[in-house]
Enzyme design. Structure first.
Site, PDB file in Angstrom:
ATOM      1  N   SER A 182       2.484   6.231  -1.768  1.00  9.29           N
ATOM      2  CA  SER A 182       2.491   6.385  -0.306  1.00  9.29           C
ATOM      3  C   SER A 182       1.212   7.090   0.109  1.00  9.29           C
ATOM      4  O   SER A 182       0.654   7.884  -0.660  1.00  9.29           O
ATOM      5  CB  SER A 182       3.686   7.241   0.128  1.00  9.29           C
ATOM      6  N   TYR A 233       8.834  14.707  -1.149  1.00 10.71           N
ATOM      7  CA  TYR A 233       8.318  13.333  -1.183  1.00 10.71           C
ATOM      8  C   TYR A 233       6.812  13.352  -1.444  1.00 10.71           C
ATOM      9  O   TYR A 233       6.310  12.664  -2.339  1.00 10.71           O
ATOM     10  CB  TYR A 233       8.620  12.658   0.165  1.00 10.71           C
ATOM     11  N   LYS A 290       5.242  11.866  -4.949  1.00 11.18           N
ATOM     12  CA  LYS A 290       4.398  10.668  -4.839  1.00 11.18           C
ATOM     13  C   LYS A 290       2.981  10.970  -5.346  1.00 11.18           C
ATOM     14  O   LYS A 290       2.329  10.110  -5.945  1.00 11.18           O
ATOM     15  CB  LYS A 290       4.362  10.165  -3.395  1.00 11.18           C
TER      16      LYS A 290
HETATM   17  P1  NDP Z   1      13.832   0.815   1.676  1.00 12.00           P
HETATM   18  O1  NDP Z   1      14.685   2.006   1.945  1.00 12.00           O
HETATM   19  O2  NDP Z   1      13.747  -0.272   2.677  1.00 12.00           O
HETATM   20  O3  NDP Z   1      14.254   0.195   0.257  1.00 12.00           O
HETATM   21  C1  NDP Z   1      14.344   1.004  -0.868  1.00 12.00           C
HETATM   22  C2  NDP Z   1      14.791   0.172  -2.044  1.00 12.00           C
HETATM   23  O4  NDP Z   1      14.907   1.047  -3.189  1.00 12.00           O
HETATM   24  C3  NDP Z   1      16.150  -0.436  -1.825  1.00 12.00           C
HETATM   25  O5  NDP Z   1      16.233  -1.646  -2.545  1.00 12.00           O
HETATM   26  C4  NDP Z   1      17.092   0.602  -2.432  1.00 12.00           C
HETATM   27  O6  NDP Z   1      18.326  -0.008  -2.766  1.00 12.00           O
HETATM   28  C5  NDP Z   1      16.257   1.019  -3.654  1.00 12.00           C
HETATM   29  N1  NDP Z   1      16.579   2.335  -4.172  1.00 12.00           N
HETATM   30  C6  NDP Z   1      16.543   3.522  -3.520  1.00 12.00           C
HETATM   31  N2  NDP Z   1      16.938   4.509  -4.346  1.00 12.00           N
HETATM   32  C7  NDP Z   1      17.215   3.927  -5.535  1.00 12.00           C
HETATM   33  C8  NDP Z   1      17.693   4.411  -6.780  1.00 12.00           C
HETATM   34  N3  NDP Z   1      17.972   5.705  -6.993  1.00 12.00           N
HETATM   35  N4  NDP Z   1      17.877   3.524  -7.795  1.00 12.00           N
HETATM   36  C9  NDP Z   1      17.613   2.206  -7.608  1.00 12.00           C
HETATM   37  N5  NDP Z   1      17.165   1.693  -6.457  1.00 12.00           N
HETATM   38  C10 NDP Z   1      16.984   2.543  -5.430  1.00 12.00           C
HETATM   39  O7  NDP Z   1      12.406   1.403   1.324  1.00 12.00           O
HETATM   40  P2  NDP Z   1      10.932   0.853   1.637  1.00 12.00           P
HETATM   41  O8  NDP Z   1      10.855  -0.608   1.403  1.00 12.00           O
HETATM   42  O9  NDP Z   1      10.521   1.455   2.915  1.00 12.00           O
HETATM   43  O10 NDP Z   1      10.134   1.651   0.502  1.00 12.00           O
HETATM   44  C11 NDP Z   1       9.858   1.097  -0.767  1.00 12.00           C
HETATM   45  C12 NDP Z   1       8.845   2.024  -1.422  1.00 12.00           C
HETATM   46  O11 NDP Z   1       7.687   2.096  -0.590  1.00 12.00           O
HETATM   47  C13 NDP Z   1       9.354   3.455  -1.586  1.00 12.00           C
HETATM   48  O12 NDP Z   1       8.952   3.968  -2.828  1.00 12.00           O
HETATM   49  C14 NDP Z   1       8.687   4.192  -0.439  1.00 12.00           C
HETATM   50  O13 NDP Z   1       8.482   5.561  -0.747  1.00 12.00           O
HETATM   51  C15 NDP Z   1       7.359   3.438  -0.326  1.00 12.00           C
HETATM   52  N6  NDP Z   1       6.746   3.548   0.990  1.00 12.00           N
HETATM   53  C16 NDP Z   1       7.362   3.102   2.135  1.00 12.00           C
HETATM   54  C17 NDP Z   1       6.730   3.226   3.368  1.00 12.00           C
HETATM   55  C18 NDP Z   1       7.375   2.745   4.646  1.00 12.00           C
HETATM   56  O14 NDP Z   1       6.837   3.064   5.735  1.00 12.00           O
HETATM   57  N7  NDP Z   1       8.454   1.986   4.629  1.00 12.00           N
HETATM   58  C19 NDP Z   1       5.415   3.851   3.477  1.00 12.00           C
HETATM   59  C20 NDP Z   1       4.854   4.273   2.221  1.00 12.00           C
HETATM   60  C21 NDP Z   1       5.499   4.131   1.035  1.00 12.00           C
HETATM   61  P3  NDP Z   1      19.696   0.854  -2.893  1.00 12.00           P
HETATM   62  O15 NDP Z   1      19.737   1.790  -1.732  1.00 12.00           O
HETATM   63  O16 NDP Z   1      20.786  -0.161  -2.909  1.00 12.00           O
HETATM   64  O17 NDP Z   1      19.596   1.565  -4.204  1.00 12.00           O
END
Ligand code: NDP
Length: 264
Positions: free
Chosen positions: A144, A157, A161
């Site tokens: 991130s 976070y 990260k």
């Molecule tokens: P979402 O919340 O939309 O999706 C997160 C995904 O990760 C889901 O599939 C969720 O499924 C899964 N997940 C979360 N925790 C776990 C766990 N403990 N074990 C297995 N799977 C898990 O997130 P984003 O698409 O927004 O983010 C994806 C990545 O990008 C993250 O690492 C985030 O930090 C990073 N990011 C996002 C930004 C944004 O603005 N959206 C900006 C910068 C970085 P489930 O809940 O079913 O487990």
């Protein structure tokens, strides 16, 4: 541009929604077979079936909490059994935090450390030997912009990260002699369903709509004055997976609409 990805096998953590799902679909469109995991089984089973139907690739989906090493072991065993290993690993699962350092206890720190760092360590350690046997591979870590430019309300976070970025650099140095390229992507604001849900909750008793709230955030942080779509981020991941990115090693790429406010 021929990305030379057809019939590769990619592992995407958190592949059920948001950026992870967009990466999975972007890779599948190039003919890549997938192993997806997330905690909530039904949602990603549905997405896995849709991807398989839309693109004609094989998709393995396993309910996994990536903070749990036993779950990860079972996931790796399932990948070995279905595909005999993987060519690409995308460590994407993650989520924001909200706390102050003075109030957050050890368990909270440990959870995010396991989620953002140890899951990537454990999967790389388990899957890289197979990549070496296959002649090479790609590992991409989704960190991130907060790894470099912290947001005040989520110190855990930001810290975990940042650790992921350093892990990525160290792993890149260790694996490039085996033709495995490791890189990090640091997205800025990405419009996922979760952002919209949060905006809806925050604005429920306000004059502002969720859309106006999100636009306000984009105006405040991103010179481009909008969020990215998950697909805009995914396109960059797919490129980095491809043979067209063959000289990209050990780098951290910002895809942030200009938000990073320093020159690195
Ligand atoms: P979402 O919340 O939309 O999706 C997160 C995904 O990760 C889901 O599939 C969720 O499924 C899964 N997940 C979360 N925790 C776990 C766990 N403990 N074990 C297995 N799977 C898990 O997130 P984003 O698409 O927004 O983010 C994806 C990545 O990008 C993250 O690492 C985030 O930090 C990073 N990011 C996002 C930004 C944004 O603005 N959206 C900006 C910068 C970085 P489930 O809940 O079913 O487990």
């Amino acid at each position: 541009m021929d990305l030379e990805l057809k019939d590769k096998v990619a592992v995407v953590t958190g592949g059920s929604v948001g950026i992870g799902l967009a990466i999975a679909r972007g890779l599948a469109a190039e003919g890549v077979h997938l192993a997806l995991c997330a905690r909530e089984g039904r949602r990603h089973a549905t997405e896995a079936n849709t991807i398989s139907a839309d693109f004609g690739v094989n998709v393995l989906d396993v309910a996994v909490d990536v903070t749990n090493s036993e779950d990860l072991g079972a996931f790796v065993a399932a990948i070995e059994s279905k595909f005999g290993g993987a060519d690409i690993l995308i460590n994407n699962a993650g989520t924001g935090s909200e706390e102050t350092i003075l109030e957050a206890d050890d368990d909270r720190w440990q959870y995010y450390w396991d989620l953002h760092v140890m899951a990537a360590v454990r999967l790389a350690r388990a899957l890289a030997p197979g990549m070496i046997k296959r002649g090479g591979g790609v590992v991409l870590n989704n960190a991130s912009i907060c790894a470099t430019q912290p947001l005040y309300y989520e110190p855990i976070y930001n810290t975990t990260k940042a650790a992921l970025v350093m892990f990525s650099k160290c792993l890149a140095n260790e694996l490039i002699p085996h033709n495995i390229r490791v890189n990090t992507v640091n997205p800025g604001l990405v419009r996922t369903p979760d952002w919209y849900k949060t905006a809806t909750i925050i604005t429920q008793d306000m004059e502002q709509t969720a859309e106006e709230f999100l636009q306000g955030i984009a105006d405040q942080y991103a010179p481009i004055k909008r969020f990215a779509s998950p697909e805009e981020i995914a396109d960059f991941f797919v490129f980095l997976c491809s043979a067209r990115a063959s000289y990209s090693v050990g780098s951290t790429y910002y895809v942030d609409g200009g938000w990073l406010n320093v020159v690195t």
